[in-house]
Structure formats: C-alpha cells, structure tokens
Scaffold this motif. Sequence first.
Motif, PDB file in Angstrom:
ATOM      1  N   ASP A  18       0.825  -1.209   0.000  1.00 43.03           N
ATOM      2  CA  ASP A  18       0.000   0.000   0.000  1.00 43.03           C
ATOM      3  C   ASP A  18       0.860   1.260   0.000  1.00 43.03           C
ATOM      4  OD1 ASP A  18      -2.259  -1.556   0.029  1.00 43.03           O
ATOM      5  OD2 ASP A  18      -2.549  -1.432   2.209  1.00 43.03           O
TER       6      ASP A  18
ATOM      7  N   GLN B 285       2.209   1.812  -3.556  1.00 43.61           N
ATOM      8  CA  GLN B 285       1.138   2.136  -4.487  1.00 43.61           C
ATOM      9  C   GLN B 285       0.560   3.527  -4.262  1.00 43.61           C
ATOM     10  OE1 GLN B 285      -0.067   0.224  -7.150  1.00 43.61           O
ATOM     11  NE2 GLN B 285       1.770  -0.977  -6.757  1.00 43.61           N
ATOM     12  N   SER B 286       0.648   4.028  -3.034  1.00 44.35           N
ATOM     13  CA  SER B 286       0.068   5.333  -2.723  1.00 44.35           C
ATOM     14  C   SER B 286       1.055   6.491  -2.892  1.00 44.35           C
ATOM     15  CB  SER B 286      -0.471   5.340  -1.287  1.00 44.35           C
ATOM     16  OG  SER B 286       0.568   5.140  -0.343  1.00 44.35           O
TER      17      SER B 286
END
Length: 426
Positions: free
Chosen positions: A364, A367-368
Amino acid sequence: MISREKIHFMERVMKRIKRIWLPVFLAASCLSGCQKNTGEPAALLQPSDSRTVELTVWGAAEDEELLRQIFDGFQAEYGGEARFVITYAPQSESSCTDALMADLEGGADVFAFADDQLNTLVAAGALEPVENADTVREENLPEAVLAASVSNTIYALPLTADNGYFLYYNKQYFGEKDIESWDKMLDIAAEHGKKVSMEWSSGWYVYSFFGNTGLTLGLNDDGITNYCTWNASNGDIKGTDVARAMTNMAGHPGFVSADDAGFLKGVQDGSIIAGVNGVWNAMAVEEAWGRNYGAAKLPSYTCAGQEIPMASFSGYKLIGVNAYSEEPEWAAKLARWIACEKNQELRFLLRGQGPSNIKAAASDEVQSAPAIAALLEQSEYSRLQRVGGNFWDPVAKFTANLLAGNPSGDSLQQQLDTMVEGIVAP
C-alpha cells in the motif's frame, strides 16, 4: 542518466572510502535469501569458519545509510558462518561500468549499476549468469527481469523499477486539465514569471519528443552501434516537425533547460513550478511544495498540428557480482540480500525508490506514493533504454544549438542530419 544519462542525480562520487567493520552479531539460523528471523532466542555463536571474508561494495553515495543497515542485517544473518569485513565505496551507478573497466580484477565484488550498462558488462566478462534464475523471474516484475537479461539469460539481480521520469507540478499554479498539455503549462509559467524545466543536455530526456512520433532509434544486432531515423523527411511526422516544435519551446519564456541540480534549486527557490524529473527527487520536491506537491505522467506537446504524448525511457537499477571476485559465493549471497524483498521495502522507506520485487511493489505504501504512481502511469508510453554510446554527444550538441538560437545558421534538416550521422556512426 541513470542509464548512463539517467542517473545524473548520483554523479557526485564521494572521494572518501569508508571501511565498515561489522561486529559479530547473534545469529538464530543461516538462511538463504532475505527471510525474517524466527524471533526465538538466539545463542551467542562464534563463527564456525574462522577465516575472514572481505567484500567491497559499490553503491550510490546517497545510499550510504541504507546500505549500512543492510550490511548490519547481513551480518546478523550470516555472522555464525564467517567474520565479515565489508568495504563500502560510493560509486555512481551511471558511471559504474567505466570505473569497473578501469580495473576489473580489482573492482568491487558487488556493485549497483544502471541497466543500460548490462550488455557492456556481459561482453567484457564482468558478469556471469545468476544462480536460481527461475526464482529471480518469479519474484520480480517482468520488465525488470528483461532489463537484467541478455538473450534471455539473467546476469544481474533487479533492484529498483523506478529509473524513469515523469512530470512534477505545483498545484498552486496548475489544475488537472492544465498538466495534459506541455504548451499550456509553458504559457501558465510565463504568465507568472516562472519556468517549466526539462534537461535538454541529455538524450535520455530528449527522447521524449521523438519516441511517439514513428521516428525510430535503437541498437543494431551488434549490440554496439545505433540505427536512427530522427532526421526522416517523409511520413506523417518528419524530423523537422519535431525540431521545429523544440525550437519553439527553446524560445518560450516559460521554459528552461535545467539539469538535476538546477531543477532542485529552482523548485526550492520558487522559480521552477513544474519539471520533468525522476523519483530520486520526490522527497525534496514534496518538502519544497508541501500540500501543493503533484506528480503525473508526461503531458502531450503540439507537433505538426497533432498532440503527441511525450515518451520516456524506462530504466532499472541492478545489482551485479563481479566475475573476478575472490569470494564469489559470499558476494552472490550479499547481492541477493541487498536485492531481496525486505531490503527493497527498506530502500523505498529510506530512499523513496520503487521496488522491482513484485510483493514489495504491491504494498500500500508504494502504491500510494504520488511519484511511483506517476511513473506507473507513464509506463504506457515508455520503453527500455537500449542505445549505443554514440547516441549521447550528438544529441547534446543538437539541443545546445537549438537552445542557443542556432548560431551555426544551419537549417533544421542539416542539424538533424548531423545529429543522426553521429548517432549511427560505427
């Protein structure tokens, strides 16, 4: 840059060499790869192998603290098998091959380098095929594996999948529609007395204007010389169409050609409000712009009456093991440790660099990250950099002439012909 051209941000090579003596740590078990410890109490172990293993590692100057932590982890994992002395020498990934070729047998045991140098290193006998190639393929992104391969044989370990470029922009000045057009961005910058930057002294970035036009560039089958049609005088988009668009940009009051240092300086002093650059500067740009920090794929530019999506070279950092290492087995273990999932996650946390490891890249946190997301978005318009050494200087001379207002007086076609003649020279 990184790429020989792609990583200009690491061109500072520190003159000092630090010898890091790693102490004997507690070791719970001797595992291959980069697995987590079991958490069970560890016994105090004396190395079962009394000999000392000496290894030299080359890495980017900016990676010093990261590598120190990675070396500590390696010692903790393998300290029961030998005594280690790891010598760390800062060495730019972009010029690693030049340094290695100067003294291959005396070079580093383990070294980080840009993927565009792979063919040269393999041809020179500096690298041997990696062991456990199937595992490397399973654990890493397909494009990263391709970048680490020659004729489907893997010669190095993928380390990062972020050696490309995209658009940074300050949201105080640009909206989401504005950043779709390079021409619109230049106009907005000029209106505010500011600049949009891109480095034209490097063919790595200049490829952006030619890459999606149908004009071609690449390596011949000999792996050394280039083919190039950037001077083509027929087709939907001619070489002169691209050169004319670039000439207009060069004279635009909202444009500035700036290298990596110039880009950062402009971002920090407020004179540059957008620019083409890479993830290595993400933290510095975010610190400067705060909540106005934005990143996106490259915009389109106007050429021959068409809107052409700007292309990019994609690149990867790799970890190699010197074929002349006196400790080949330990060098290979250390290379695997540096490139493993856990340490690619650590690299992202400390350096903001995008992992090539599939599991690490899927986290995460990765990806962020705006810069990583922008790079992924740009990947649709990118390709691996595979060009011979004769590419760089002719392109730099061509763009220098455009930026100077064409003091030579040559026509655009003459300038393109001269550039291409240099690019394809044997």
